[in-house]
Scaffold this active site. Structure first.
Site, PDB file in Angstrom:
ATOM      1  N   ASP A 295      48.456  45.525 -40.215  1.00 15.28           N
ATOM      2  CA  ASP A 295      49.341  45.774 -39.275  1.00 15.28           C
ATOM      3  C   ASP A 295      48.976  44.477 -38.164  1.00 15.28           C
ATOM      4  O   ASP A 295      47.875  43.666 -38.286  1.00 15.28           O
ATOM      5  CB  ASP A 295      49.085  47.079 -38.431  1.00 15.28           C
ATOM      6  CG  ASP A 295      50.214  47.432 -38.011  1.00 15.28           C
ATOM      7  OD1 ASP A 295      51.291  46.736 -37.520  1.00 15.28           O
ATOM      8  OD2 ASP A 295      50.565  48.694 -37.777  1.00 15.28           O
ATOM      9  N   GLN A 420      53.239  48.654 -35.162  1.00 16.30           N
ATOM     10  CA  GLN A 420      53.543  49.632 -35.726  1.00 16.30           C
ATOM     11  C   GLN A 420      54.354  49.066 -37.292  1.00 16.30           C
ATOM     12  O   GLN A 420      55.293  49.484 -37.469  1.00 16.30           O
ATOM     13  CB  GLN A 420      54.526  50.698 -35.101  1.00 16.30           C
ATOM     14  CG  GLN A 420      53.660  51.102 -33.990  1.00 16.30           C
ATOM     15  CD  GLN A 420      54.251  52.273 -33.427  1.00 16.30           C
ATOM     16  OE1 GLN A 420      54.223  53.324 -34.259  1.00 16.30           O
ATOM     17  NE2 GLN A 420      54.739  52.678 -32.109  1.00 16.30           N
ATOM     18  N   HIS A 421      53.621  48.073 -37.797  1.00 19.55           N
ATOM     19  CA  HIS A 421      54.116  47.334 -38.978  1.00 19.55           C
ATOM     20  C   HIS A 421      53.230  47.508 -40.003  1.00 19.55           C
ATOM     21  O   HIS A 421      53.034  46.793 -40.926  1.00 19.55           O
ATOM     22  CB  HIS A 421      54.210  46.089 -38.732  1.00 19.55           C
ATOM     23  CG  HIS A 421      55.370  45.646 -37.763  1.00 19.55           C
ATOM     24  ND1 HIS A 421      55.257  44.241 -37.089  1.00 19.55           N
ATOM     25  CD2 HIS A 421      56.310  46.484 -37.348  1.00 19.55           C
ATOM     26  CE1 HIS A 421      56.563  44.338 -36.343  1.00 19.55           C
ATOM     27  NE2 HIS A 421      56.899  45.537 -36.269  1.00 19.55           N
ATOM     28  N   LEU A 422      52.487  48.775 -40.089  1.00 18.72           N
ATOM     29  CA  LEU A 422      51.560  48.922 -41.021  1.00 18.72           C
ATOM     30  C   LEU A 422      52.100  48.831 -42.572  1.00 18.72           C
ATOM     31  O   LEU A 422      52.984  49.257 -42.855  1.00 18.72           O
ATOM     32  CB  LEU A 422      51.085  50.466 -41.089  1.00 18.72           C
ATOM     33  CG  LEU A 422      49.673  50.835 -41.664  1.00 18.72           C
ATOM     34  CD1 LEU A 422      48.985  52.029 -40.668  1.00 18.72           C
ATOM     35  CD2 LEU A 422      49.662  51.250 -43.091  1.00 18.72           C
TER      36      LEU A 422
END
Length: 484
Positions: A295, A420-422
């Site tokens: 992330d 919040q780009h997991l």
């Protein structure tokens, strides 16, 4: 029984269901944990307004997770994901920047040189998605896809001041951040929107397909476990209206997102055998589920400036500098302040996801392990230096002054957040890669009848935000891997 059962009607699941159901010979069923609206008129206004981020504490369409971002000193946070038809694309800012040629070169190297996921292979899928309203005539864009893409022409005062500061600092203008050879510089963010409306895959793909007799979509249905006959997936157990029942299928596809797809595999017996046995879960197949996810760590710098607010998309302009993205958010996250984000887009630090319990209502344990690598701390500090220079050119004053480089260790932890780009909890790899959970065609290794089509499979840190790539993965799977 259906041909294909898709778990999750989110960003990737919506695309996949629409594309697969275009073949009338197939029967497709989608199980979505969140609410389902079958017409645009039924969708709440805040989910349609691209100038709003409908992720407040009262929002009923979110997964919420408590996570650990870093240790020494510890940094804890809460993250959210869209628990609604269309997934996170229904609640996010619409950012629609593609992953880069460099990303897909790294992806291909991890597959032993396979060209399946090369940039040239995936570019037609990116083009198929979009109806680019600014550059649709360019050969690297699409003009007839279901997702309209537009860039803000008249930026808000924050966006205008940031752009002017970047130019004054000597950074180039990048007219099209999705141009394959786009270099460093400041540019307008491609946004999945039209006439002020958020246009994600629910509106663009799934809802227009709901009248097909071979497609059914069921909301408010939470899948708890995959059913196996030996090593073959044959269906799923799920909860609906307080009752447990089983859905049967010839093929199961997980499109529940990088967190929920991984947690579902673990609850179903696919993962580290020692971890599963400790929770009383029978082991079906050993796999590196939840190991080494990625992330984008982000430092949020609150500042004050004489820049009046007006309704706008969350992110109109960004500056790309190597592995760093600087983000001038147009909305206030702290009362009375603006926020400038400094994000590291190719981190070396990786995280882990594990189950706390075999009980499906208990959220997984998510540990990002940010900043454990010296190189990440150095690069993130570099990003902060760039952000600080731009704030000075904007006539802005950080609320919490930025320390000198040698004194930023604790300050970085204090201001640490996540983009919040997991992704990458069930990563793709070649046959001899012991950490690979799926093969290059998105099939779960060691079992049959089970695939994963979402950001779980991404094996590298994406150097841009993931929404466009999540949809591209679904287009690839529908076109090349799941067609029959």
């Amino acid at each position: 029984m259906v041909d294909t059962l898709i778990v999750g009607g989110g960003t990737a699941g919506s695309v996949l269901a629409a594309r697969l159901s275009a073949d009338s010979r197939r029967t497709i069923r989608v199980l979505e944990a969140g609410p389902l609206w079958t017409t645009p008129d039924g969708i709440p206004a805040e989910l349609l307004d691209i100038a709003a981020l409908p992720i407040g504490p009262q929002a009923q369409w979110l997964w919420r997770y408590a996570v650990s971002l870093a240790d020494d000193p510890p940094v804890h946070a809460g993250i959210v994901r869209g628990k609604v038809i269309g997934g996170s694309a229904t609640v996010n800012g619409g950012y629609f920047v593609r992953a880069t040629r460099m990303d897909f070169a790294a992806w291909s190297r991890l597959l032993g040189g396979s060209e399946i996921w090369s940039f040239d292979s995936v570019l037609p899928m990116y083009c198929r998605i979009e109806r680019d309203l600014d550059f649709g005539d360019a050969p690297w864009h699409g003009a007839r896809g279901p997702i309209p893409v537009r860039r803000t022409v008249d930026p808000s005062p924050v966006g205008a001041a940031f752009t002017a500061a970047c130019r004054a600092a000597g950074y180039a203008d990048v007219p099209d951040l999705n141009e394959p050879e786009a270099g460093d510089g400041v540019g307008a963010v491609p946004c999945a929107s039209e006439d002020g409306r958020r246009m994600g895959p629910a509106l663009g793909y799934l809802l227009p397909a709901l009248d097909r007799p071979n497609l059914t979509v069921v909301g408010e249905t939470y899948v708890t476990r995959i059913r196996f006959d030996g090593l073959r997936a044959i269906g799923v157990d799920c909860l609906r209206e307080g009752r447990t029942h089983t859905e049967w299928a010839d093929r199961v596809v997980l499109s529940a997102g990088a967190i929920e797809s991984a947690a579902l595999l673990l609850r179903s017996g696919i993962g580290d055998p020692g971890h599963l046995r400790a929770l009383g879960i029978p082991v079906v197949q050993a796999a590196g589920v939840g190991v080494g996810f990625s992330d984008h760590p982000e430092i949020g710098i609150d500042y004050r400036a004489d820049l009046p607010a007006r309704p706008a998309i969350a992110l109109e302009r960004v500056l790309e500098v190597g592995a760093v993205e600087i983000r001038p958010y147009t909305m206030s996250f702290t009362p009375g302040c603006h926020t400038l984000g400094a994000a590291l887009m190719r981190p070396r630090s990786t995280g882990s996801l594990r189950l706390r319990s075999a009980d499906p209502v208990v959220a997984p344990l998510i540990d990002y392990r940010y900043l454990v690598e010296d190189q990440d701390r150095t690069r993130l500090s570099d990003a902060v230096s760039i952000a600080g220079e731009l704030l000075g050119r904007m006539g802005a004053e950080p609320v919490d002054p930025i320390p000198e480089r040698g004194d930023r260790g604790r300050w970085l932890h204090t201001h640490l957040a996540t983009s919040q780009h997991l992704s990458g909890t069930c990563r793709m790899g070649h046959d001899n890669d012991p950490a690979a959970v799926v093969d290059e065609r998105c099939r779960v290794r060691g079992v049959t009848g089970l695939s994963i089509v979402d950001l779980s499979v991404v094996p590298i840190p994406l150097s841009r935000g993931p929404q466009a790539t999540a949809m591209m993965i679904a287009e690839m799977a529908a076109d090349r891997f799941l067609a029959r």
